[in-house]
Design a protein around this motif. Structure first.
Motif, PDB file in Angstrom:
ATOM      1  N   SER A 111       0.841  -1.199   0.000  1.00  0.00           N
ATOM      2  CA  SER A 111       0.000   0.000   0.000  1.00  0.00           C
ATOM      3  C   SER A 111       0.875   1.247   0.000  1.00  0.00           C
ATOM      4  O   SER A 111       2.038   1.203   0.398  1.00  0.00           O
ATOM      5  N   ILE A 152     -14.043   5.161  -0.421  1.00  0.00           N
ATOM      6  CA  ILE A 152     -13.420   4.098   0.361  1.00  0.00           C
ATOM      7  C   ILE A 152     -13.858   2.735  -0.173  1.00  0.00           C
ATOM      8  O   ILE A 152     -15.019   2.528  -0.513  1.00  0.00           O
ATOM      9  N   THR A 154     -13.107  -0.864  -2.731  1.00  0.00           N
ATOM     10  CA  THR A 154     -12.641  -1.252  -4.062  1.00  0.00           C
ATOM     11  C   THR A 154     -13.629  -0.770  -5.119  1.00  0.00           C
ATOM     12  O   THR A 154     -14.813  -1.124  -5.076  1.00  0.00           O
ATOM     13  N   THR A 174      -8.156  -0.136  -4.729  1.00  0.00           N
ATOM     14  CA  THR A 174      -8.759  -0.145  -3.391  1.00  0.00           C
ATOM     15  C   THR A 174      -8.198   1.002  -2.572  1.00  0.00           C
ATOM     16  O   THR A 174      -6.966   1.122  -2.419  1.00  0.00           O
ATOM     17  N   ASN A 176      -8.072   2.386   1.158  1.00  0.00           N
ATOM     18  CA  ASN A 176      -8.293   1.904   2.524  1.00  0.00           C
ATOM     19  C   ASN A 176      -8.835   2.988   3.444  1.00  0.00           C
ATOM     20  O   ASN A 176      -9.674   2.707   4.301  1.00  0.00           O
ATOM     21  N   TYR A 177      -8.323   4.200   3.280  1.00  0.00           N
ATOM     22  CA  TYR A 177      -8.872   5.302   4.081  1.00  0.00           C
ATOM     23  C   TYR A 177      -8.516   6.643   3.451  1.00  0.00           C
ATOM     24  O   TYR A 177      -7.539   6.760   2.698  1.00  0.00           O
ATOM     25  N   ASN A 192      -4.741   6.481   1.624  1.00  0.00           N
ATOM     26  CA  ASN A 192      -3.986   5.226   1.579  1.00  0.00           C
ATOM     27  C   ASN A 192      -4.715   4.222   0.699  1.00  0.00           C
ATOM     28  O   ASN A 192      -5.931   4.056   0.810  1.00  0.00           O
ATOM     29  N   GLY A 193      -3.960   3.563  -0.186  1.00  0.00           N
ATOM     30  CA  GLY A 193      -4.570   2.572  -1.055  1.00  0.00           C
ATOM     31  C   GLY A 193      -3.565   1.563  -1.549  1.00  0.00           C
ATOM     32  O   GLY A 193      -2.357   1.701  -1.330  1.00  0.00           O
ATOM     33  N   ASN A 194      -4.057   0.540  -2.226  1.00  0.00           N
ATOM     34  CA  ASN A 194      -3.159  -0.514  -2.718  1.00  0.00           C
ATOM     35  C   ASN A 194      -2.425  -0.109  -3.991  1.00  0.00           C
ATOM     36  O   ASN A 194      -1.511  -0.791  -4.438  1.00  0.00           O
TER      37      ASN A 194
END
Length: 249
Positions: A111, A152, A154, A174, A176-177, A192-194
């Motif tokens: 991430s 938020i 996917t 995706t 995450n926040y 934050n994400g993948n």
């Protein structure tokens, strides 16, 4: 050969992003080009570094990760001293570590966290100009927070990228926040994400700024996502407000 992991920070103001470009003569104004030049001189080898990803022209990094392979017998402490002596002052090596042969700075990322800074003061503070975008209108933070919740999870983020979509290129990511805060006149948006598509964070930020200006309603974010049309999203926020904050491996 040794595989060495670098953690660095840089002020991207003067650079055409991290990654070297194909155009003739452009290598000298990329972060990668500057580091490879110093590393190659230091090791007397032709060094190519692997970065954790691209950053746009003008974008900054607090903890950018890269790796490179070398036969050099120089110890890590001396390498760090050499690099920080000969690199430009707006690029700093924070840490060097030995990594496994299989470590890959880009492919092993789980991430990424980006931080976008918005100066929402009455005037454009001279000390924020290089690292924050200026928005004169008072932004509705609560509306921006409500809007961000639709992002938020996917989703297909085709509406939030400048990428020219090809059939086999996935635009599903995706998040995450998203954490939006205001302290005094500084608004920060941490996301934050993948993984992120081209200009994705900047377009998300520009769209949320439009929500904060009441030009777009929070509920419109759901419609924009479902449209899968970049013309429906807000503007692309300036590069200078964006910093790559952290990576998880």
């Amino acid at each position: 050969m040794k595989n060495i992991k670098l953690t660095l920070q840089y002020d991207g103001t003067k650079y055409n992003g991290f990654q070297k470009q194909n155009q003739k003569g452009s290598t000298a104004v990329t972060i990668q080009g500057k580091i490879e030049s110093v590393l190659s001189k230091m090791t007397e080898e032709e060094i190519s570094i692997i970065g954790c990803g691209r950053t746009d022209s003008g974008v900054h990094a607090e903890n950018y990760v890269a790796n490179f392979f070398t036969n050099s017998e120089m110890n890590l402490e001396d390498m760090e001293i050499y690099l920080n002596k000969y690199l430009p002052e707006d690029i700093v090596i924070k840490e060097l570590r030995y990594a496994s042969d299989r470590f890959h700075a880009r492919y092993n990322v789980k991430s990424k966290t980006y931080l976008y800074r918005i100066n929402n003061a009455r005037y454009n503070n001279v000390f924020n100009k290089r690292f924050a975008t200026y928005v004169a209108e008072e932004l509705d933070i609560e509306a921006m927070k409500r809007a961000s919740k639709y992002l938020i999870g996917t989703h297909d983020f085709r509406s939030f990228t400048s990428l020219k979509i090809k059939e086999k290129k996935s635009t599903i990511r995706t998040i995450n926040y998203i954490d939006i805060k205001k302290q005094n006149d500084l608004i920060t948006l941490e996301i934050n994400g993948n993984g992120f598509l081209l200009n994705m964070v900047r377009i998300i930020t520009g769209t949320l700024i439009e929500v904060g200006r009441h030009k777009i309603s929070p509920d419109d974010i759901k419609i924009i996502l479902e449209a899968k049309d970049k013309e429906r999203a807000g503007f692309r926020a300036e590069a200078k407000g964006l910093t790559l904050l952290n990576l998880e491996y």
